[in-house]
Design a protein around this motif. Structure first.
Motif, short mmCIF file in Angstrom:
data_model
loop_
_atom_site.label_atom_id
_atom_site.label_comp_id
_atom_site.label_asym_id
_atom_site.label_seq_id
_atom_site.Cartn_x
_atom_site.Cartn_y
_atom_site.Cartn_z
N VAL A 90 0.88 -1.16 0.00
CA VAL A 90 0.00 0.00 0.00
C VAL A 90 0.92 1.21 0.00
O VAL A 90 1.47 1.57 1.03
CB VAL A 90 -0.92 0.02 1.25
N GLY A 91 1.14 1.81 -1.18
CA GLY A 91 2.08 2.92 -1.28
C GLY A 91 3.48 2.45 -0.89
O GLY A 91 4.00 1.48 -1.43
N ASP A 92 4.09 3.15 0.07
CA ASP A 92 5.43 2.79 0.55
C ASP A 92 5.38 1.74 1.66
O ASP A 92 6.41 1.43 2.26
CB ASP A 92 6.14 4.03 1.12
N TRP A 93 4.23 1.19 1.96
CA TRP A 93 4.08 0.29 3.09
C TRP A 93 3.85 -1.15 2.66
O TRP A 93 3.33 -1.43 1.59
CB TRP A 93 2.87 0.69 3.94
N GLU A 94 4.19 -2.03 3.58
CA GLU A 94 3.78 -3.42 3.52
C GLU A 94 2.61 -3.54 4.49
O GLU A 94 2.71 -3.12 5.64
CB GLU A 94 4.90 -4.37 3.96
N TYR A 95 1.52 -4.11 4.03
CA TYR A 95 0.32 -4.30 4.84
C TYR A 95 0.12 -5.80 5.02
O TYR A 95 0.13 -6.55 4.05
CB TYR A 95 -0.88 -3.67 4.11
N GLU A 96 -0.04 -6.22 6.27
CA GLU A 96 -0.32 -7.62 6.56
C GLU A 96 -1.54 -7.71 7.48
O GLU A 96 -1.62 -7.00 8.48
CB GLU A 96 0.87 -8.30 7.25
N PHE A 97 -2.44 -8.61 7.13
CA PHE A 97 -3.68 -8.80 7.87
C PHE A 97 -3.88 -10.29 8.08
O PHE A 97 -3.62 -11.09 7.17
CB PHE A 97 -4.85 -8.22 7.07
N ALA A 98 -4.34 -10.67 9.25
CA ALA A 98 -4.69 -12.06 9.52
C ALA A 98 -5.95 -12.09 10.37
O ALA A 98 -6.17 -11.21 11.21
CB ALA A 98 -3.56 -12.78 10.24
N ALA A 99 -6.78 -13.11 10.16
CA ALA A 99 -8.02 -13.27 10.93
C ALA A 99 -8.21 -14.74 11.28
O ALA A 99 -7.79 -15.63 10.54
CB ALA A 99 -9.21 -12.78 10.12
N GLN A 137 -18.83 -17.50 18.98
CA GLN A 137 -17.73 -17.20 18.07
C GLN A 137 -17.06 -15.88 18.42
O GLN A 137 -17.73 -14.88 18.69
CB GLN A 137 -18.20 -17.15 16.63
N LEU A 138 -15.74 -15.90 18.38
CA LEU A 138 -14.93 -14.71 18.60
C LEU A 138 -13.99 -14.59 17.40
O LEU A 138 -13.18 -15.48 17.14
CB LEU A 138 -14.13 -14.84 19.89
N VAL A 139 -14.15 -13.50 16.64
CA VAL A 139 -13.29 -13.25 15.49
C VAL A 139 -12.16 -12.34 15.95
O VAL A 139 -12.40 -11.25 16.47
CB VAL A 139 -14.07 -12.59 14.33
N ALA A 140 -10.93 -12.81 15.79
CA ALA A 140 -9.75 -12.02 16.16
C ALA A 140 -8.99 -11.67 14.90
O ALA A 140 -8.77 -12.53 14.03
CB ALA A 140 -8.87 -12.83 17.12
N THR A 141 -8.60 -10.39 14.78
CA THR A 141 -7.77 -9.98 13.64
C THR A 141 -6.52 -9.31 14.16
O THR A 141 -6.49 -8.77 15.26
CB THR A 141 -8.51 -9.00 12.69
N ARG A 142 -5.49 -9.34 13.33
CA ARG A 142 -4.27 -8.58 13.63
C ARG A 142 -3.76 -8.00 12.32
O ARG A 142 -3.85 -8.63 11.26
CB ARG A 142 -3.23 -9.42 14.33
N THR A 143 -3.27 -6.77 12.42
CA THR A 143 -2.78 -6.04 11.25
C THR A 143 -1.45 -5.42 11.59
O THR A 143 -1.24 -4.95 12.71
CB THR A 143 -3.78 -4.94 10.85
N ARG A 144 -0.56 -5.41 10.60
CA ARG A 144 0.73 -4.74 10.72
C ARG A 144 0.95 -3.93 9.46
O ARG A 144 0.77 -4.44 8.35
CB ARG A 144 1.86 -5.77 10.87
N VAL A 145 1.30 -2.66 9.64
CA VAL A 145 1.61 -1.78 8.51
C VAL A 145 2.97 -1.17 8.79
O VAL A 145 3.19 -0.58 9.85
CB VAL A 145 0.55 -0.67 8.34
N GLY A 146 3.90 -1.33 7.85
CA GLY A 146 5.23 -0.78 8.03
C GLY A 146 5.87 -0.41 6.70
O GLY A 146 5.40 -0.80 5.63
N VAL A 147 6.95 0.34 6.77
CA VAL A 147 7.67 0.78 5.59
C VAL A 147 8.24 -0.44 4.87
O VAL A 147 8.77 -1.36 5.49
CB VAL A 147 8.80 1.76 5.97
N ARG A 148 8.12 -0.43 3.54
CA ARG A 148 8.59 -1.56 2.72
C ARG A 148 10.09 -1.79 2.86
O ARG A 148 10.53 -2.88 3.12
CB ARG A 148 8.29 -1.30 1.25
N ASP A 149 10.86 -0.75 2.61
CA ASP A 149 12.32 -0.92 2.63
C ASP A 149 12.94 0.24 3.38
O ASP A 149 13.25 1.26 2.79
CB ASP A 149 12.84 -0.99 1.19
#
Length: 172
Positions: free
Chosen positions: A83-92, A156-168
């Motif tokens: 996403v632009g200059d970022w790496e976006y990671e999502f998990a659920a 049911q419990l839905v848990a998500t985690r997201t990490r957004v950081g600079v690519r390089d």
């Protein structure tokens, strides 16, 4: 921060949740504005779950996990994209708990998030275990957030985690 949401419980099943990136801000029932080492983050509780808006010098990012009519992207187990200059990671993941375990886990999560300065939780009317909770932090130049969406009627419990950081980081 803990709040009682003044709305009906809209997303009533974990299977109704959808995930999108880049959506415009939706009407929020509660928000928490955070400044995390130069990153502006807004945690938003929607009647249909959550939205996170991230703004930084390098750009912006919007994540929405909610029951959105007409959405064709179901909740994925994982996503990794640029996403632009970022790496976006999502998990659920979806946890299925017995009624007693669900109540204990709900109380534990609500206590954790409501007492945290970077946490926002909203309880829906009618059930203290029907809630959406969010918690954010910045660590080693990356912004992280976790969310929990509780569906007590199904255990049911839905848990998500997201990490957004600079690519390089070396290239900047």
């Amino acid at each position: 921060m803990l709040t009682t949401l003044t709305t009906s419980y809209t997303d009533t099943r974990a299977a109704d949740l959808a995930w999108t990136l880049g959506r415009e801000p939706l009407p929020a029932l509660a928000t928490l504005d955070l400044e995390l080492d130069g990153a502006k983050l807004q945690l938003r509780l929607l009647g249909a779950s959550h939205q996170v808006l991230l703004e930084e010098e390098r750009g912006s990012c919007s994540e929405t996990v909610a029951c959105i009519p007409g959405s064709s992207t179901p909740l994925p187990l994982g996503v990794a994209k640029r996403v632009g200059d970022w790496e976006y990671e999502f998990a659920a993941r979806v946890e299925v708990l017995s009624p007693g375990s669900f109540t204990g886990r709900a109380e534990e999560l609500l206590a954790l998030v409501s007492d945290h300065p970077n946490g926002l939780a909203g309880v829906f009317p009618g059930s203290p275990n029907a809630f959406t909770a969010m918690l954010a932090q910045r660590h080693e130049g990356q912004v992280h957030w976790r969310t929990w969406h509780a569906y007590p009627q199904d255990g049911q419990l839905v848990a998500t985690r997201t990490r957004v950081g600079v690519r390089d980081p070396a290239a900047l």
